[in-house]
Design an enzyme around this catalytic site. Sequence first.
Site, PDB file in Angstrom:
ATOM      1  CG  HIS A 231      -1.961  -0.971   1.326  1.00 47.85           C
ATOM      2  ND1 HIS A 231      -2.139  -1.816   2.403  1.00 47.85           N
ATOM      3  CD2 HIS A 231      -2.951  -1.256   0.447  1.00 47.85           C
ATOM      4  CE1 HIS A 231      -3.202  -2.577   2.183  1.00 47.85           C
ATOM      5  NE2 HIS A 231      -3.707  -2.271   1.004  1.00 47.85           N
TER       6      HIS A 231
ATOM      7  CB  CYS B 242      -3.163  -1.952   8.052  1.00 50.36           C
ATOM      8  SG  CYS B 242      -1.823  -3.068   8.337  1.00 50.36           S
TER       9      CYS B 242
HETATM   10  N1  GLY Z   1      -2.407  -9.343   4.553  1.00 43.63           N
HETATM   11  C1  GLY Z   1      -2.878  -8.035   4.323  1.00 43.63           C
HETATM   12  C2  GLY Z   1      -3.379  -7.873   2.948  1.00 43.63           C
HETATM   13  O1  GLY Z   1      -2.786  -8.443   2.049  1.00 43.63           O
HETATM   14  O2  GLY Z   1      -4.331  -7.216   2.703  1.00 43.63           O
END
Ligand code: GLY
Length: 253
Positions: free
Chosen positions: A161, A248
């Site tokens: 991300h 996250c």
């Molecule tokens: N394991 C976090 C994701 O890939 O969204």
Amino acid sequence: MTFTHAITRRPGKDMAAGITTSTLGPPDYNQAMKQFDAYIETLNHCGLSVTVLDPLDGYPDAHFVEDAAVVTPDVAVITNPGAVSRKGEVPSIAAALQHFRKTVWVQPPGTIDGGDVLMVGRHIFIGLSERTNQNGARQLGEAVTGFGYTWTPVPVAAGLHFKSSVNAVGDDTLLLTRSFADHPALAGFHRIVISPQEAYAGNTLLVNDHLIMPAGFPDTRQKLKSLGKPLIELDVSEFRKMDGGLTCLSLRF
Ligand code: GLY
């Protein structure tokens, strides 16, 4: 921005079945729970009241709650996560958020993960990644522009991300990996560039003027110390094994 609340979710015993590109091996569930508890304690220490949801059966990535919503002071945008296996995470996050905000939903074919969304004041950077497409970015932008936000799409070439690599560590200061250091969209900020061997430390979280960083990155620690904010190191090794980290694991608002 001052936060008063966070939403989190306990990892499920199936957390090792989540999506990952890491080669660090499977996470240890008991160790992950200890790390998760320390994370909640730290958010409390930073002044947040924390809602802790139960694990979500059948969704081994669901404790990475940040990907399911983007919360501004005015509205909660419920995402359409880019990974098919994660799309079913959103109803329970929307249910938790509806106590706090009006909700707006991103519709297909738009996809967006909250991990790609970085709010700095009233500007929002939206990473275009394998999880977030142009359509999803535009829907988020349209949902918030009426509240006085501007937004910029930024292509994400490395890492899962955008916030795997770039995070705010002050009102006008970004911590970022070398690959983003000269990006024109970020040129107006003071930039702290992480050394390549410590790239994971780019996932550092600013909460109510406290910096929470992953443990084990001494060079980045030294650089962040110069900002003069309280600095807290947390071991998140078991979440790193699943491509996750400090940002996250919660929604803050
Ligand atoms: N394991 C976090 C994701 O890939 O969204």
